[in-house]
Design a protein around this motif. Sequence first.
Motif, mmCIF file in Angstrom:
data_model
loop_
_atom_site.group_PDB
_atom_site.id
_atom_site.type_symbol
_atom_site.label_atom_id
_atom_site.label_comp_id
_atom_site.label_asym_id
_atom_site.label_seq_id
_atom_site.Cartn_x
_atom_site.Cartn_y
_atom_site.Cartn_z
ATOM 1 N N GLU A 9 11.623 9.076 6.898
ATOM 2 C CA GLU A 9 10.224 8.676 6.786
ATOM 3 C C GLU A 9 9.990 7.958 5.471
ATOM 4 N N VAL A 10 8.897 7.194 5.434
ATOM 5 C CA VAL A 10 8.523 6.469 4.234
ATOM 6 C C VAL A 10 7.006 6.586 4.079
ATOM 7 N N GLN A 11 6.584 6.785 2.827
ATOM 8 C CA GLN A 11 5.163 6.929 2.545
ATOM 9 C C GLN A 11 4.719 5.799 1.631
ATOM 10 N N GLY A 12 3.511 5.277 1.890
ATOM 11 C CA GLY A 12 2.979 4.223 1.046
ATOM 12 C C GLY A 12 1.615 3.758 1.512
ATOM 13 N N PRO A 13 1.076 2.743 0.806
ATOM 14 C CA PRO A 13 -0.280 2.297 1.086
ATOM 15 C C PRO A 13 -0.350 1.107 2.056
ATOM 16 N N LEU A 14 -1.243 1.224 3.023
ATOM 17 C CA LEU A 14 -1.658 0.058 3.799
ATOM 18 C C LEU A 14 -2.921 -0.423 3.106
ATOM 19 N N VAL A 15 -2.909 -1.663 2.602
ATOM 20 C CA VAL A 15 -3.982 -2.149 1.738
ATOM 21 C C VAL A 15 -4.730 -3.302 2.403
ATOM 22 N N TYR A 16 -6.050 -3.239 2.316
ATOM 23 C CA TYR A 16 -6.955 -4.243 2.871
ATOM 24 C C TYR A 16 -8.000 -4.566 1.812
ATOM 25 N N VAL A 17 -8.641 -5.716 1.899
ATOM 26 C CA VAL A 17 -9.751 -6.042 1.017
ATOM 27 C C VAL A 17 -11.029 -5.896 1.835
ATOM 28 N N GLU A 18 -11.927 -5.024 1.368
ATOM 29 C CA GLU A 18 -13.171 -4.759 2.096
ATOM 30 C C GLU A 18 -14.330 -4.591 1.120
ATOM 31 N N ARG A 19 -15.523 -4.824 1.622
ATOM 32 C CA ARG A 19 -16.722 -4.475 0.857
ATOM 33 C C ARG A 19 -16.858 -2.952 0.897
ATOM 34 N N VAL A 20 -17.194 -2.367 -0.210
ATOM 35 C CA VAL A 20 -17.309 -0.915 -0.293
ATOM 36 C C VAL A 20 -18.384 -0.393 0.657
ATOM 37 N N ASP A 21 -19.459 -1.179 0.828
ATOM 38 C CA ASP A 21 -20.563 -0.739 1.686
ATOM 39 C C ASP A 21 -20.482 -1.335 3.097
ATOM 40 N N TYR A 22 -19.313 -1.823 3.487
ATOM 41 C CA TYR A 22 -19.167 -2.518 4.769
ATOM 42 C C TYR A 22 -19.425 -1.612 5.971
ATOM 43 N N ALA A 23 -19.007 -0.367 5.886
ATOM 44 C CA ALA A 23 -19.173 0.555 7.019
ATOM 45 C C ALA A 23 -19.192 1.993 6.524
ATOM 46 N N ASP A 24 -19.878 2.838 7.275
ATOM 47 C CA ASP A 24 -19.855 4.273 6.975
ATOM 48 C C ASP A 24 -18.522 4.888 7.372
ATOM 49 N N THR A 25 -17.947 4.332 8.444
ATOM 50 C CA THR A 25 -16.660 4.812 8.958
ATOM 51 C C THR A 25 -15.807 3.613 9.337
ATOM 52 N N PHE A 26 -14.550 3.671 8.961
ATOM 53 C CA PHE A 26 -13.599 2.613 9.305
ATOM 54 C C PHE A 26 -12.676 3.103 10.412
ATOM 55 N N LEU A 27 -12.040 2.155 11.079
ATOM 56 C CA LEU A 27 -11.090 2.472 12.135
ATOM 57 C C LEU A 27 -9.767 1.780 11.818
ATOM 58 N N LEU A 28 -8.712 2.563 11.677
ATOM 59 C CA LEU A 28 -7.364 2.039 11.479
ATOM 60 C C LEU A 28 -6.700 2.031 12.842
ATOM 61 N N LYS A 29 -6.295 0.836 13.311
ATOM 62 C CA LYS A 29 -5.805 0.666 14.680
ATOM 63 C C LYS A 29 -4.333 0.258 14.674
ATOM 64 N N PHE A 30 -3.508 1.062 15.304
ATOM 65 C CA PHE A 30 -2.099 0.724 15.480
ATOM 66 C C PHE A 30 -1.891 0.212 16.897
#
Length: 195
Positions: free
Chosen positions: A157-178
């Motif tokens: 296994e490998v651990q690390g960050p999936l990084v995106y650029v977003e507005r902090v106030d863009y959404a109350d809840t985000f969805l990470l979709k694989f």
Amino acid sequence: MKKLLLILFAGLLLLAACGGEDDAAETAETNEEENNESNAENETDTPEQEEKKEVYTIGDTAVITSDLYEFDYEVTVNDFYFAEEVNGKPMEDIMSTSDDDYKLAVADVTFKNISDEAYVPHQMYSANLSAIDEDGGEISYNEFFPEADEELAPGEEVQGPLVYVERVDYADTFLLKFEFMSDEETHFELPNPEQ
């Protein structure tokens, strides 16, 4: 002659009556077929009736099958946060903006290879981030997670960050979709840590 006309008239009435029964039978059959078709349409799943897929959250582990490559892998989302920089790389390395509302949205994940073959994670999965009620989404910046550019053997296994650029106030809840837009699409619901 009158008898002949009467017999002929009675015969016509008899034929009309029989024809009427046939029409009635045909009408009944047609109505039954239409009802069956209507019932079949009603039994067809609509989006609201489809079986809802499980939605995961922080700390959960999902087993996902790659739609394109047909192998299984595990994903655990360990954390979700906003940051000015990740692994020593500031946001300005990938995007210049004077808007302070934009930050790096970071999903800290662990990928585990549960298949029988080695693979390079960045070449084998897709992960989009969007607001909870949106289709599509942004794709991650791979340069923040160089460990996912190395071969991952079965069982590792490998651990690390999936990084995106977003507005902090863009959404109350985000969805990470694989595996977006496939039968294997898998969602992680991530509450906005700044809300």
